[in-house]
Design a protein around this motif. Structure first.
Motif, mmCIF file in Angstrom:
data_model
loop_
_atom_site.group_PDB
_atom_site.id
_atom_site.type_symbol
_atom_site.label_atom_id
_atom_site.label_comp_id
_atom_site.label_asym_id
_atom_site.label_seq_id
_atom_site.Cartn_x
_atom_site.Cartn_y
_atom_site.Cartn_z
ATOM 1 N N LYS A 46 -22.773 -41.500 -11.845
ATOM 2 C CA LYS A 46 -23.758 -41.248 -11.601
ATOM 3 C C LYS A 46 -22.976 -40.483 -10.592
ATOM 4 O O LYS A 46 -23.388 -39.196 -9.581
ATOM 5 N N ALA A 47 -22.309 -41.096 -9.135
ATOM 6 C CA ALA A 47 -21.987 -40.400 -8.300
ATOM 7 C C ALA A 47 -20.514 -40.090 -8.298
ATOM 8 O O ALA A 47 -19.813 -38.740 -8.254
ATOM 9 N N LYS B 66 -20.931 -37.368 -11.470
ATOM 10 C CA LYS B 66 -21.090 -36.129 -11.926
ATOM 11 C C LYS B 66 -20.681 -35.271 -11.374
ATOM 12 O O LYS B 66 -20.624 -34.337 -11.643
ATOM 13 N N CYS B 67 -20.196 -35.189 -9.928
ATOM 14 C CA CYS B 67 -20.549 -33.949 -8.381
ATOM 15 C C CYS B 67 -19.064 -33.153 -9.114
ATOM 16 O O CYS B 67 -18.671 -32.242 -9.266
ATOM 17 N N PHE B 68 -17.950 -34.381 -9.584
ATOM 18 C CA PHE B 68 -16.380 -34.517 -10.042
ATOM 19 C C PHE B 68 -16.496 -33.388 -11.703
ATOM 20 O O PHE B 68 -17.053 -34.283 -12.463
ATOM 21 N N LYS B 69 -15.334 -33.030 -11.325
ATOM 22 C CA LYS B 69 -15.850 -32.057 -13.063
ATOM 23 C C LYS B 69 -14.337 -32.771 -14.017
ATOM 24 O O LYS B 69 -13.161 -32.246 -14.271
ATOM 25 N N LYS C 46 -13.326 -40.715 -16.434
ATOM 26 C CA LYS C 46 -14.378 -41.701 -15.885
ATOM 27 C C LYS C 46 -14.909 -43.069 -16.602
ATOM 28 O O LYS C 46 -14.016 -43.672 -15.731
ATOM 29 N N ASP D 53 -11.917 -33.564 -2.337
ATOM 30 C CA ASP D 53 -12.462 -34.340 -3.777
ATOM 31 C C ASP D 53 -11.480 -35.389 -3.935
ATOM 32 O O ASP D 53 -12.131 -36.862 -4.450
ATOM 33 N N LYS E 291 -13.173 -38.131 -1.698
ATOM 34 C CA LYS E 291 -14.219 -38.246 -1.744
ATOM 35 C C LYS E 291 -14.018 -40.562 -3.110
ATOM 36 O O LYS E 291 -15.094 -40.565 -3.069
#
Length: 123
Positions: A66-67, A69-72, A78, A107, A110
């Motif tokens: 879920k965390a 998801k903001c990275f493509k 993943k 990114d 993060k």
């Protein structure tokens, strides 16, 4: 064993370990062991117990995804991060194709923070 749908679903090491442990338990209860299947199951579970997946849970993996998801990132990228959580910028470069173009330095930092949050290093 025959593969009916190639790439129908990807399994992380944690899921494989769970499935094999259940299979191992079932075969031990029946006392009917097929030699090569029992050996492969034992060896694989033994190997996986020495990897990062031994400290993971279904919940930590779901929260991690879920965390992320903001990275493509692709599903396979993943999956690789779940199986071998990257702890350094270099490891991210090895996992993410064309990471310099797709991810900023922020990114990358993060991602490492997210990895450390959901998959802390065990001692």
């Amino acid at each position: 064993m025959e593969t009916t749908k190639v790439n129908a679903a990807f399994l992380c090491n944690f899921e494989v370990m769970q499935i094999l442990q259940q299979l191992k338990d079932k075969t031990q209860k029946k006392h009917k062991r097929e030699g090569s299947l029992a050996t492969v199951t034992y060896e694989t579970v033994h190997y996986l117990q020495d990897t990062e997946c031994k400290n993971q849970s279904a919940e930590s993996i779901q929260n991690f995804l879920k965390a992320m998801k903001c990275f493509k990132l692709t599903k396979s990228e993943k999956l690789m991060m779940v199986n071998t959580p990257p702890r350094t910028e270099l490891e991210i470069q090895l996992i993410v194709q064309e990471s310099e173009e797709r991810l900023s330095e922020e990114d990358v930092r993060k991602i490492i923070d997210v990895v450390n949050e959901f998959f802390p290093v065990s001692t």
